[in-house]
Design a protein around this motif. Structure first.
Motif, PDB file in Angstrom:
ATOM      1  N   VAL A  38       0.884  -1.325   0.003  1.00 27.26           N
ATOM      2  CA  VAL A  38      -0.083  -0.018  -0.162  1.00 27.26           C
ATOM      3  C   VAL A  38       0.911   1.137   0.059  1.00 27.26           C
ATOM      4  O   VAL A  38       1.766   1.401   1.065  1.00 27.26           O
ATOM      5  N   LEU A 124      -2.724   0.344  -4.299  1.00 32.21           N
ATOM      6  CA  LEU A 124      -2.660  -0.943  -3.765  1.00 32.21           C
ATOM      7  C   LEU A 124      -2.198  -1.873  -4.643  1.00 32.21           C
ATOM      8  O   LEU A 124      -2.858  -1.869  -5.823  1.00 32.21           O
ATOM      9  N   TYR A 143      -8.995  -1.562   0.048  1.00 28.69           N
ATOM     10  CA  TYR A 143      -9.086  -0.147   0.372  1.00 28.69           C
ATOM     11  C   TYR A 143     -10.066   0.369   1.276  1.00 28.69           C
ATOM     12  O   TYR A 143      -9.771   1.219   2.106  1.00 28.69           O
TER      13      TYR A 143
END
Length: 163
Positions: A38, A124, A143
């Motif tokens: 991330v 991501l 997310y």
């Protein structure tokens, strides 16, 4: 293999000694998920987790730098060759989230890279087995968890690695 669609700088996270969390949902038994990254819009790696990575050839810092560089290059490249836009811009110039053409995944003979960029610039990346199907819903779920448990957490300082 590239999937095209509309839409769419680095600090490392030291590996922790706590056991790795369960693999993300939508990856079957978890044996398909290998790595999750991330990144924020500035390129800071907020989260780096490995599950079933067969071989580690780089340390996490090098790995994260290469991954962000790959994403930057692929986004720039896909925007440059976008057949639907007459205005191409310059190759290598950063794009704002949602600008130009973006990619969702690509596959090699040993892995599949799945990618999602949020409107806020959070990136991501989920590395899976090459035969794993489309992971966009899984990445959207991750997310949503990030927003719910990290962004809304009053104790979290934006831009810092997730512990």
């Amino acid at each position: 293999m590239f999937s095209f669609g509309g839409g769419s700088s680095l600090t490392s996270v030291a590996p922790d000694t706590t056991p790795a969390p369960a693999a993300p949902p939508g990856t079957g038994t978890g044996a398909n998920a290998q790595v999750l990254y991330v990144f924020n819009r500035g390129g800071v790696c907020l989260l780096y987790r490995e599950w079933h990575r067969p071989l580690r050839t780089l340390d996490p810092t090098q790995d994260q730098k290469l991954m962000f560089g790959l994403l930057f290059s692929l986004r720039s490249f896909t925007a440059k060759i976008d057949p639907t836009t007459a205005e191409k811009g310059n190759l290598g110039v950063p794009l704002l989230p949602g600008q130009g053409c973006s990619f969702y995944s690509f596959k090699t003979n040993t892995y599949k890279l799945n990618f999602l960029e949020s409107p806020s610039g959070i990136k991501l990346i989920l590395i899976t087995h090459p035969r794993t199907g489309d992971q966009r819903d899984t990445l959207k779920h991750i997310y949503n968890l990030y927003v719910e448990y990290v962004v809304k957490n009053p104790l979290y300082a934006p831009g810092t690695p997730i512990k």
